[in-house]
Write a protein that holds these residues in place. Structure first.
Motif, PDB file in Angstrom:
ATOM      1  N   TYR A 245      14.969  -0.193  -0.677  1.00 17.00           N
ATOM      2  CA  TYR A 245      16.166   0.632  -0.852  1.00 17.00           C
ATOM      3  C   TYR A 245      17.243  -0.041  -1.699  1.00 17.00           C
ATOM      4  N   SER A 246      17.111  -1.332  -1.971  1.00 15.70           N
ATOM      5  CA  SER A 246      18.208  -2.070  -2.615  1.00 15.70           C
ATOM      6  C   SER A 246      18.349  -1.786  -4.100  1.00 15.70           C
ATOM      7  N   PHE A 247      17.354  -1.141  -4.721  1.00 21.25           N
ATOM      8  CA  PHE A 247      17.420  -0.892  -6.161  1.00 21.25           C
ATOM      9  C   PHE A 247      17.580   0.587  -6.475  1.00 21.25           C
ATOM     10  N   ARG A 248      18.150   1.299  -5.531  1.00 15.51           N
ATOM     11  CA  ARG A 248      18.455   2.704  -5.750  1.00 15.51           C
ATOM     12  C   ARG A 248      19.473   2.847  -6.877  1.00 15.51           C
ATOM     13  N   LEU A 249      19.313   3.889  -7.685  1.00 15.54           N
ATOM     14  CA  LEU A 249      20.193   4.086  -8.834  1.00 15.54           C
ATOM     15  C   LEU A 249      21.466   4.797  -8.390  1.00 15.54           C
ATOM     16  N   LEU A 250      22.506   4.025  -8.190  1.00 15.94           N
ATOM     17  CA  LEU A 250      23.783   4.524  -7.687  1.00 15.94           C
ATOM     18  C   LEU A 250      24.642   5.039  -8.834  1.00 15.94           C
ATOM     19  N   HIS A 251      25.809   5.556  -8.474  1.00 12.90           N
ATOM     20  CA  HIS A 251      26.723   6.099  -9.479  1.00 12.90           C
ATOM     21  C   HIS A 251      27.560   5.013 -10.148  1.00 12.90           C
TER      22      HIS A 251
ATOM     23  N   ILE B   2      17.946  -8.951 -12.620  1.00  9.59           N
ATOM     24  CA  ILE B   2      16.608  -8.832 -13.215  1.00  9.59           C
ATOM     25  C   ILE B   2      15.621  -9.725 -12.481  1.00  9.59           C
ATOM     26  N   ASP B   3      16.058 -10.917 -12.093  1.00  4.43           N
ATOM     27  CA  ASP B   3      15.165 -11.804 -11.342  1.00  4.43           C
ATOM     28  C   ASP B   3      14.729 -11.156 -10.029  1.00  4.43           C
ATOM     29  N   LYS B   4      15.658 -10.495  -9.357  1.00  2.48           N
ATOM     30  CA  LYS B   4      15.311  -9.811  -8.099  1.00  2.48           C
ATOM     31  C   LYS B   4      14.340  -8.659  -8.360  1.00  2.48           C
TER      32      LYS B   4
ATOM     33  N   GLU C  68      12.583   5.505  -8.000  1.00  3.22           N
ATOM     34  CA  GLU C  68      13.368   5.385  -9.227  1.00  3.22           C
ATOM     35  C   GLU C  68      13.619   3.940  -9.630  1.00  3.22           C
ATOM     36  N   ALA C  69      13.180   2.977  -8.808  1.00  2.00           N
ATOM     37  CA  ALA C  69      13.506   1.576  -9.048  1.00  2.00           C
ATOM     38  C   ALA C  69      13.039   1.042 -10.401  1.00  2.00           C
ATOM     39  N   PRO C  70      11.896   1.476 -10.981  1.00  2.00           N
ATOM     40  CA  PRO C  70      11.523   0.936 -12.302  1.00  2.00           C
ATOM     41  C   PRO C  70      12.591   1.137 -13.367  1.00  2.00           C
ATOM     42  N   TRP C  71      13.401   2.171 -13.225  1.00  2.00           N
ATOM     43  CA  TRP C  71      14.427   2.446 -14.234  1.00  2.00           C
ATOM     44  C   TRP C  71      15.712   1.652 -13.989  1.00  2.00           C
ATOM     45  N   ALA C  72      15.777   0.873 -12.904  1.00  2.00           N
ATOM     46  CA  ALA C  72      16.956   0.034 -12.673  1.00  2.00           C
ATOM     47  C   ALA C  72      17.107  -1.004 -13.783  1.00  2.00           C
ATOM     48  N   TYR C  73      15.981  -1.403 -14.397  1.00  2.00           N
ATOM     49  CA  TYR C  73      16.054  -2.348 -15.510  1.00  2.00           C
ATOM     50  C   TYR C  73      16.923  -1.820 -16.649  1.00  2.00           C
ATOM     51  N   HIS C  74      16.944  -0.512 -16.834  1.00  2.00           N
ATOM     52  CA  HIS C  74      17.764   0.055 -17.915  1.00  2.00           C
ATOM     53  C   HIS C  74      19.216  -0.391 -17.809  1.00  2.00           C
ATOM     54  N   TYR C  75      19.711  -0.424 -16.587  1.00  2.00           N
ATOM     55  CA  TYR C  75      21.135  -0.722 -16.383  1.00  2.00           C
ATOM     56  C   TYR C  75      21.447  -2.195 -16.602  1.00  2.00           C
ATOM     57  N   ALA C  76      20.416  -3.040 -16.654  1.00  2.00           N
ATOM     58  CA  ALA C  76      20.606  -4.466 -16.924  1.00  2.00           C
ATOM     59  C   ALA C  76      20.170  -4.833 -18.341  1.00  2.00           C
ATOM     60  N   GLY C  77      19.961  -3.815 -19.182  1.00  2.00           N
ATOM     61  CA  GLY C  77      19.635  -4.072 -20.575  1.00  2.00           C
ATOM     62  C   GLY C  77      18.196  -4.453 -20.834  1.00  2.00           C
ATOM     63  N   ARG C  78      17.276  -4.076 -19.929  1.00  2.00           N
ATOM     64  CA  ARG C  78      15.864  -4.423 -20.114  1.00  2.00           C
ATOM     65  C   ARG C  78      14.962  -3.191 -19.999  1.00  2.00           C
ATOM     66  N   PRO C  79      15.133  -2.213 -20.874  1.00  2.00           N
ATOM     67  CA  PRO C  79      14.230  -1.057 -20.819  1.00  2.00           C
ATOM     68  C   PRO C  79      12.779  -1.429 -21.096  1.00  2.00           C
TER      69      PRO C  79
ATOM     70  N   GLN D 159      19.603  -2.431 -25.367  1.00  2.00           N
ATOM     71  CA  GLN D 159      20.155  -3.568 -24.629  1.00  2.00           C
ATOM     72  C   GLN D 159      21.673  -3.532 -24.552  1.00  2.00           C
ATOM     73  N   GLY D 160      22.296  -2.979 -25.582  1.00  2.00           N
ATOM     74  CA  GLY D 160      23.755  -3.027 -25.612  1.00  2.00           C
ATOM     75  C   GLY D 160      24.437  -1.748 -25.175  1.00  2.00           C
ATOM     76  N   SER D 161      23.736  -0.618 -25.168  1.00  2.00           N
ATOM     77  CA  SER D 161      24.340   0.665 -24.805  1.00  2.00           C
ATOM     78  C   SER D 161      23.646   1.184 -23.550  1.00  2.00           C
ATOM     79  N   ARG D 162      24.227   0.880 -22.415  1.00  2.00           N
ATOM     80  CA  ARG D 162      23.561   1.125 -21.142  1.00  2.00           C
ATOM     81  C   ARG D 162      23.971   2.470 -20.543  1.00  2.00           C
ATOM     82  N   PRO D 163      23.191   2.969 -19.595  1.00  2.00           N
ATOM     83  CA  PRO D 163      23.562   4.234 -18.950  1.00  2.00           C
ATOM     84  C   PRO D 163      24.937   4.125 -18.292  1.00  2.00           C
ATOM     85  N   PRO D 164      25.637   5.240 -18.177  1.00  2.00           N
ATOM     86  CA  PRO D 164      27.016   5.203 -17.681  1.00  2.00           C
ATOM     87  C   PRO D 164      27.103   4.831 -16.205  1.00  2.00           C
ATOM     88  N   SER D 165      28.215   4.177 -15.867  1.00  2.00           N
ATOM     89  CA  SER D 165      28.549   3.833 -14.491  1.00  2.00           C
ATOM     90  C   SER D 165      29.982   4.254 -14.223  1.00  2.00           C
TER      91      SER D 165
END
Length: 714
Positions: free
Chosen positions: A483-489, A505-507, A550-561, A696-702
């Motif tokens: 549950y820790s890598f849920r894509l929050l707002h 990313i290490d986690k 949805e956790a595989p897409w959490a990398y997007h928010y850290a610049g690692r698509p 890497q430089g233009s990440r999804p909105p938060s």
């Protein structure tokens, strides 16, 4: 383990029909109830005691399992009713199912939205019969039976009959029209014929007093003689069931082929809303099957609510929101927006009538609240629908229910303390406050929006800043890592809480097993210690459950698509196939299949945020017909990849997005608004064999990001 069934269905229709063995969980198949490891056989062969209606699709332990109104073609005495015969020569197509019983009767089924039509071809026999068992319900497994509490059956002569059984507080009515010239028509009770009787009434039935009952049509058959059984269903009485039958089958006899043709055409039109080019035959088959499974549930029907008298849509088999809100509901919103709007209208009416939005809702009295699973999930699809500009709903009235629902059950403690256990409900409720705030702000209720948004920021209370993970708590079908890598707002703040990009990313890398040894999967009857050892690995559940889909897409928010591309490609390649066992877990009413559809298209919806993330697609070109508009995803440099579970012994490396354009203009971000996708357009992705700097430089909105520029907001 997908727990689907091959029976006849209609897109999001009320009625399904399938061979009935009594096995878990759909009534079809060979396996007994199972929640861990490899399932054990309940029967040694595929078999059926008849053909039932209303099946679950892909669910796990849903408690009650329908399988109402069993129809059995027989050439044996009524005494053996309930015994099962081996099945052979099965055929399954969209809207059609056929099999031959070991008795020599060829059985064909088709359905419309509110009707089922059976066609039986008999061998020569002096006393063939078709038996309707109105007492049937549930499974043959322990605690699987569903017993009617009241019932009435009426034989009306000339091949016509009607009846109502009250199952789980719902009056299910059926009107029958049987084409069997010259055959006798009788009621039966406790496997004994009632000669001359025209009506059965049961005012009170209990498990201890239940005896099977129903109707029988009997007469001689020449070899190859067909008997057609037409059934209209309704939750509002026999007269409406009759109207449904006449509307869908017409007055003419021999309606089977006409109903089958119309349902096949409906499926063709629905499945045509996602088109792909390229891909291996196996991959195209899995995609088409996934899209088909995504459009079976929920059941969305017009003017059939047994709980409120007014007309309008009624939805059931929302089994459950926890399963479908991340993937399936956004898919329905895109390709069947009219039915998705009907679903929302029904959910609002359920909240109005019963006091809360349901987490689960079946064909039974009262919402299945599934309170352990989650809280306040309907808010996500409502927020997305409002952002998409759906005008058919009374949004001020919807907002009243959205805000009111936030303080029910766990919401009351969240309102008072800003945190609640199980800790995952803190995430649910904070997210629902954020979703509701977006609707309130759009409706110019700024005071409410500000209050809701402040409470929505309390998601941070769920996390331990020392570990960057959720706090210790109880977890439903998972652990804190799942549950820790849920894509929050506010993923930017979430990543900062975890210690920044590298730590986050290490986690994630640890969670997905990068560099780790292979894991042995549990077999039959796994011991508790074996299961605990598996859970202790703190690993991605491999799509056999909902918490981390949805956790595989959490990398997007850290610049690692590029990491997202690796994980998703591995899942598409190795966890899905074309044969039995081709799903990595319960399909859960289409939630898992919808994941496959989105992942194959190279898009992933973030429910509640009016947002899609972009990833490497599995096909060279695809067209998503969203809301009547065409959104095209095309690629250059695409390389076909096989499906590994089909026996191939090689695994080509993943491909990565090198650059992107939207309608011919450069797109540097890894995301699009849902409104952009629904308006239609052309997304071009240039692919290559190595990770690139794209995204890497233009990440999804938060939420904590500064306001976006107009071109970024697009």
């Amino acid at each position: 383990m997908g727990n689907t069934h091959p029976g006849a269905t209609s897109p999001l229709g009320m009625v399904s029909a399938c061979a009935y063995s009594g096995a878990y969980p759909t009534g079809y198949g060979r396996y007994t109830k199972n929640t861990e490891g490899v399932p054990e056989e309940m029967f040694g062969q595929l078999q059926a005691s008849g053909f039932t209606h209303f099946q679950q699709s892909g669910t796990g332990a849903i408690r009650k399992y329908y399988n109402y109104v069993r129809v059995t073609p027989m050439v044996q005495p009524l005494d053996v009713l309930g015994e099962a015969w081996p099945l052979r020569d099965e055929v399954a197509e969209a809207g059609y199912y056929a099999a031959t019983l070991d008795t020599g009767v060829r059985c064909e089924l088709t359905v419309g939205p509110k009707v089922a039509v059976h066609r039986y071809t008999f061998p020569e026999h002096t006393s063939a019969r078709v038996v309707i068992d109105l007492s049937c319900g549930g499974l043959e497994s322990e605690l699987g039976r569903t017993v009617p509490v009241r019932a009435q059956v009426e034989s009306m002569g000339h091949g016509r009959a009607q009846g109502t059984v009250v199952m789980e507080g719902v009056p299910l009515s059926v009107y029958l029209d049987v084409d069997s010239p010259g055959w006798r028509q009788m009621l039966w009770y406790d496997r004994r014929l009632i000669d001359g009787g025209t009506r059965l009434d049961f005012d009170s039935i209990r498990h201890t007093t239940l005896r099977p009952f129903g109707l029988l049509f009997m007469g001689p058959a020449v070899a190859g003689q067909t008997v057609e059984v037409r059934l209209g269903f309704s939750l509002r009485g026999c007269e409406q069931a009759k109207q449904n039958l006449e509307r869908e089958c017409g007055p003419a006899q021999q309606a089977f082929d006409a109903v089958r043709s119309r349902t096949r055409a409906r499926w063709g039109e629905h499945l045509g809303r996602v088109e792909v080019e390229g891909g291996t035959p196996a991959r195209r088959t899995v995609l088409a099957t996934s899209l088909y499974h995504s459009l079976i549930k929920p059941c969305v029907t017009d003017d059939e609510s047994p709980f409120w008298p007014t007309p309008g849509p009624f939805a059931f088999d929302v089994c459950t929101m926890w399963d479908i809100y991340k993937t399936q509901l956004p898919l329905l919103a895109a390709i069947v927006p009219d039915r998705a709007a009907d679903l929302l209208e029904s959910l609002i009416r359920i909240c109005e009538e019963e006091g809360n939005f349901p987490i689960g809702y079946r064909m039974s009295r009262g919402a299945d609240r599934f309170f352990r699973q989650a809280s306040a999930l309907a808010h996500t699809i409502l927020a997305d629908a409002h952002a998409l500009g759906w005008a058919g709903l009374d949004w001020n009235w919807a907002l009243v229910h959205m805000a009111g629902d936030l303080r029910r059950m766990y919401g009351e403690d969240f309102y008072e303390h800003g945190v609640v256990h199980p800790i995952t409900h803190t995430l649910d409720l904070a997210y629902a406050h954020h979703c509701t705030a977006q609707v309130a702000r759009a409706l110019n209720d700024r005071r409410l929006a500000d209050d809701l948004e402040d409470r929505g920021r309390q998601w941070t209370n769920a996390f331990d800043p020392d570990t960057g993970l959720l706090r210790d708590s109880e977890f439903y079908e998972g652990g804190k890592w799942n549950y820790s890598f849920r894509l929050l707002h506010d993923m930017a703040a979430r990543i900062a809480l975890a210690g920044g990009d590298k730590s986050f990313i290490d986690k994630l890398d640890r969670f997905f097993g990068f560099g780790a040894a292979p894991v042995t999967q549990p077999g039959r009857r796994p011991q508790p210690a074996e299961m605990l050892a598996g859970y202790a690995l703190n690993r991605f559940e491999g799509l056999n459950n909902e918490p981390d889909m949805e956790a595989p897409w959490a990398y997007h928010y850290a610049g690692r698509p590029d990491r997202t591309a690796q994980v998703v490609k591995a899942a598409l390649t190795w966890q899905f196939g074309t044969g039995p066992g081709g799903l990595p877990g319960n399909d859960d009413s289409g939630g898992l299949s919808s994941w496959y559809v989105w992942a194959s298209l190279g898009l992933f919806p973030i429910a509640g945020q009016n947002l899609f993330l972009i990833n490497t697609p599995a096909f060279a070109r695809a067209v998503l017909k969203a809301g009547g508009n065409e959104f095209v995803i095309e690629t250059s440099g695409h390389r076909e990849t096989p499906i590994g579970v089909d026996g191939l012994d090689h695994d080509p490396p993943p491909q990565y997005v090198q650059s992107a354009t939207l309608d011919g203009k450069p797109l540097h971000a890894t995301h699009l608004s849902a409104a952009t996708v629904h308006r239609g357009g052309r997304l071009h992705l240039r692919l290559g064999p190595e990770p690139s700097a794209w995204g890497q430089g233009s990440r999804p909105p938060s939420l904590s990001d500064p306001p976006a520029k107009p071109e970024e907001a697009r």
